[in-house]
Design a protein around this motif. Structure first.
Motif, PDB file in Angstrom:
ATOM      1  N   ALA A 247      -1.947 -10.617   1.782  1.00  0.00           N
ATOM      2  CA  ALA A 247      -2.325 -11.037   0.434  1.00  0.00           C
ATOM      3  C   ALA A 247      -2.647  -9.826  -0.444  1.00  0.00           C
ATOM      4  N   GLN A 248      -3.249  -8.815   0.163  1.00  0.00           N
ATOM      5  CA  GLN A 248      -3.570  -7.594  -0.574  1.00  0.00           C
ATOM      6  C   GLN A 248      -2.297  -6.927  -1.114  1.00  0.00           C
ATOM      7  N   ALA A 249      -1.222  -6.957  -0.334  1.00  0.00           N
ATOM      8  CA  ALA A 249       0.033  -6.346  -0.765  1.00  0.00           C
ATOM      9  C   ALA A 249       0.502  -6.958  -2.082  1.00  0.00           C
ATOM     10  N   GLY A 250       0.359  -8.272  -2.215  1.00  0.00           N
ATOM     11  CA  GLY A 250       0.726  -8.917  -3.472  1.00  0.00           C
ATOM     12  C   GLY A 250      -0.168  -8.499  -4.618  1.00  0.00           C
ATOM     13  N   ASP A 251      -1.462  -8.351  -4.335  1.00  0.00           N
ATOM     14  CA  ASP A 251      -2.401  -7.911  -5.360  1.00  0.00           C
ATOM     15  C   ASP A 251      -2.087  -6.479  -5.816  1.00  0.00           C
ATOM     16  N   LEU A 252      -1.714  -5.619  -4.878  1.00  0.00           N
ATOM     17  CA  LEU A 252      -1.388  -4.236  -5.227  1.00  0.00           C
ATOM     18  C   LEU A 252      -0.091  -4.166  -6.029  1.00  0.00           C
ATOM     19  N   ALA A 253       0.861  -5.025  -5.709  1.00  0.00           N
ATOM     20  CA  ALA A 253       2.113  -5.066  -6.476  1.00  0.00           C
ATOM     21  C   ALA A 253       1.843  -5.529  -7.908  1.00  0.00           C
ATOM     22  N   LYS A 254       0.958  -6.498  -8.068  1.00  0.00           N
ATOM     23  CA  LYS A 254       0.616  -6.972  -9.412  1.00  0.00           C
ATOM     24  C   LYS A 254      -0.133  -5.886 -10.185  1.00  0.00           C
ATOM     25  N   LEU A 255      -0.996  -5.152  -9.490  1.00  0.00           N
ATOM     26  CA  LEU A 255      -1.723  -4.056 -10.125  1.00  0.00           C
ATOM     27  C   LEU A 255      -0.748  -3.022 -10.688  1.00  0.00           C
ATOM     28  N   ASN A 256       0.264  -2.704  -9.903  1.00  0.00           N
ATOM     29  CA  ASN A 256       1.254  -1.725 -10.354  1.00  0.00           C
ATOM     30  C   ASN A 256       2.064  -2.266 -11.535  1.00  0.00           C
ATOM     31  N   ALA A 257       2.415  -3.533 -11.476  1.00  0.00           N
ATOM     32  CA  ALA A 257       3.196  -4.123 -12.561  1.00  0.00           C
ATOM     33  C   ALA A 257       2.415  -4.121 -13.875  1.00  0.00           C
TER      34      ALA A 257
ATOM     35  N   MET B  45       0.834  -1.187   0.000  1.00  0.00           N
ATOM     36  CA  MET B  45       0.000   0.000   0.000  1.00  0.00           C
ATOM     37  C   MET B  45       0.878   1.251   0.000  1.00  0.00           C
ATOM     38  N   ARG B  46       0.536   2.195  -0.830  1.00  0.00           N
ATOM     39  CA  ARG B  46       1.339   3.399  -0.970  1.00  0.00           C
ATOM     40  C   ARG B  46       0.974   4.440   0.092  1.00  0.00           C
ATOM     41  N   ASP B  47       1.983   5.078   0.641  1.00  0.00           N
ATOM     42  CA  ASP B  47       1.781   6.238   1.496  1.00  0.00           C
ATOM     43  C   ASP B  47       1.871   7.468   0.593  1.00  0.00           C
ATOM     44  N   ALA B  48       0.763   8.186   0.433  1.00  0.00           N
ATOM     45  CA  ALA B  48       0.736   9.339  -0.472  1.00  0.00           C
ATOM     46  C   ALA B  48       1.693  10.438  -0.030  1.00  0.00           C
ATOM     47  N   ARG B  49       2.146  10.378   1.218  1.00  0.00           N
ATOM     48  CA  ARG B  49       3.064  11.419   1.718  1.00  0.00           C
ATOM     49  C   ARG B  49       4.496  11.166   1.270  1.00  0.00           C
ATOM     50  N   GLY B  50       4.786   9.958   0.787  1.00  0.00           N
ATOM     51  CA  GLY B  50       6.139   9.634   0.334  1.00  0.00           C
ATOM     52  C   GLY B  50       6.264   9.745  -1.167  1.00  0.00           C
ATOM     53  N   GLY B  51       7.471   9.971  -1.648  1.00  0.00           N
ATOM     54  CA  GLY B  51       7.677  10.200  -3.066  1.00  0.00           C
ATOM     55  C   GLY B  51       8.225   9.036  -3.841  1.00  0.00           C
ATOM     56  N   HIS B  52       8.294   7.846  -3.250  1.00  0.00           N
ATOM     57  CA  HIS B  52       8.950   6.725  -3.923  1.00  0.00           C
ATOM     58  C   HIS B  52       7.920   5.734  -4.453  1.00  0.00           C
ATOM     59  N   THR B  53       8.047   5.382  -5.730  1.00  0.00           N
ATOM     60  CA  THR B  53       7.151   4.416  -6.353  1.00  0.00           C
ATOM     61  C   THR B  53       7.962   3.407  -7.158  1.00  0.00           C
ATOM     62  N   PRO B  54       7.419   2.207  -7.343  1.00  0.00           N
ATOM     63  CA  PRO B  54       8.113   1.222  -8.179  1.00  0.00           C
ATOM     64  C   PRO B  54       8.062   1.580  -9.663  1.00  0.00           C
ATOM     65  N   HIS B  55       7.161   2.478 -10.051  1.00  0.00           N
ATOM     66  CA  HIS B  55       7.087   2.846 -11.462  1.00  0.00           C
ATOM     67  C   HIS B  55       7.655   4.249 -11.667  1.00  0.00           C
ATOM     68  N   THR B  56       7.895   4.591 -12.918  1.00  0.00           N
ATOM     69  CA  THR B  56       8.448   5.896 -13.256  1.00  0.00           C
ATOM     70  C   THR B  56       7.528   6.606 -14.247  1.00  0.00           C
ATOM     71  N   THR B  57       7.702   7.900 -14.361  1.00  0.00           N
ATOM     72  CA  THR B  57       6.927   8.666 -15.335  1.00  0.00           C
ATOM     73  C   THR B  57       7.164   8.135 -16.743  1.00  0.00           C
ATOM     74  N   GLN B  58       8.405   7.816 -17.070  1.00  0.00           N
ATOM     75  CA  GLN B  58       8.708   7.286 -18.396  1.00  0.00           C
ATOM     76  C   GLN B  58       8.005   5.946 -18.617  1.00  0.00           C
ATOM     77  N   GLY B  59       7.938   5.132 -17.569  1.00  0.00           N
ATOM     78  CA  GLY B  59       7.238   3.857 -17.692  1.00  0.00           C
ATOM     79  C   GLY B  59       5.755   4.049 -17.962  1.00  0.00           C
ATOM     80  N   VAL B  60       5.145   5.024 -17.284  1.00  0.00           N
ATOM     81  CA  VAL B  60       3.728   5.326 -17.517  1.00  0.00           C
ATOM     82  C   VAL B  60       3.520   5.819 -18.945  1.00  0.00           C
ATOM     83  N   ARG B  61       4.409   6.698 -19.399  1.00  0.00           N
ATOM     84  CA  ARG B  61       4.305   7.219 -20.770  1.00  0.00           C
ATOM     85  C   ARG B  61       4.388   6.074 -21.785  1.00  0.00           C
ATOM     86  N   SER B  62       5.372   5.210 -21.633  1.00  0.00           N
ATOM     87  CA  SER B  62       5.544   4.096 -22.568  1.00  0.00           C
ATOM     88  C   SER B  62       4.339   3.157 -22.541  1.00  0.00           C
TER      89      SER B  62
END
Length: 260
Positions: A180-190, A1-18
């Protein structure tokens, strides 16, 4: 689960663009021109709902941050006498939006450009907007605070921020489900380059930036996942969460707040 107050994500802007440069045709086939996963079955009903939720008045100027191919911007402009600036990371989406805007006869009121909403402050250094909206796009941000701070500065005094997106259901009282939810959220991001936050941290960032919250609520329409399921079939990208039904892992949310 992401903390909206933090700036670190497994994805990048370039990845979203692509991702969107490659997958926009599948989105169009699955969702039509309005790329919204939290939605009623009728696209017209959704557009009516968004136009009402934004509390628009004639002559307002709106920023659609992460506008896709311009579907919501065009639909809202057809319903309300407002001007809308849209920005999207993907050039293919900006190009398609220009075609759709011209076909709708709205070139004088809707404008879409390729751009990164993390740079709102650079693109719009003065407060020029009455509304800034993020329609299932904020989940792609690398840093929520930077993006929302830019939105705050671009809003006129008395303007409003509207966010329609997903957040992670809070399962802290059920540790086994949470794991188990953490794994589902990681797959969602991937699969989608989206990382959804917990609701509390999102509300905290909005309040910290100086917004006055009018409402935080689940959308007041009967949701369907038919369009999302069609996209997954076309794109051959299936999420299939294991910790529960999709609505038990993430839920749609609306947040409306004023710049005071």
């Amino acid at each position: 689960m992401r903390d909206a107050r933090g700036g670190h994500t497994p994805h990048t802007t370039q990845g979203v663009r692509s991702y969107y440069e490659a997958m926009t045709p599948a989105y169009l086939e699955g969702f039509g021109p309005v790329f919204q996963g939290s939605r009623p079955d009728s696209t017209e009903e959704l557009l009516d709902y968004l136009a009402d939720a934004l509390d628009l008045e004639p002559g307002m100027r709106v920023l659609d941050a992460g506008c896709g191919v311009g579907g919501p911007a065009i639909g809202i402009a057809q319903r309300r006498d407002v001007r809308i600036d849209g920005m999207t990371l993907a050039q293919v989406q900006a190009d398609l939006a220009q075609i759709r805007i011209a076909e709708a006869g709205l070139t004088n009121r809707v404008r879409v450009t390729q751009g990164d909403f993390a740079t709102i402050s650079e693109l719009y250094p003065e407060p020029v907007f009455d509304r800034v909206m993020f329609l299932e796009s904020l989940c792609h941000a690398e840093d929520y605070r930077i993006v929302l701070a830019g939105a705050y500065r671009a809003l006129k005094q008395g303007g409003a921020l509207y966010i329609k997106d997903f957040y992670a259901v809070d399962h802290r009282s059920r540790p086994a489900v949470q794991q188990a939810q953490a794994g589902d959220l990681a797959k969602l991001n991937a699969l989608y380059h989206m990382q959804v936050p917990d609701l509390a941290s999102l509300v905290d960032v909005v309040g910290e930036l100086g917004f006055l919250i009018k409402f935080v609520r689940m959308p007041e329409f009967e949701s369907t996942y038919r369009h999302w399921a069609k996209y997954e079939h076309v794109a051959q990208r299936s999420w299939n969460p294991t910790s529960g039904q999709p609505g038990e892992v993430i839920q749609g949310i609306e947040l409306f707040c004023w710049k005071v």
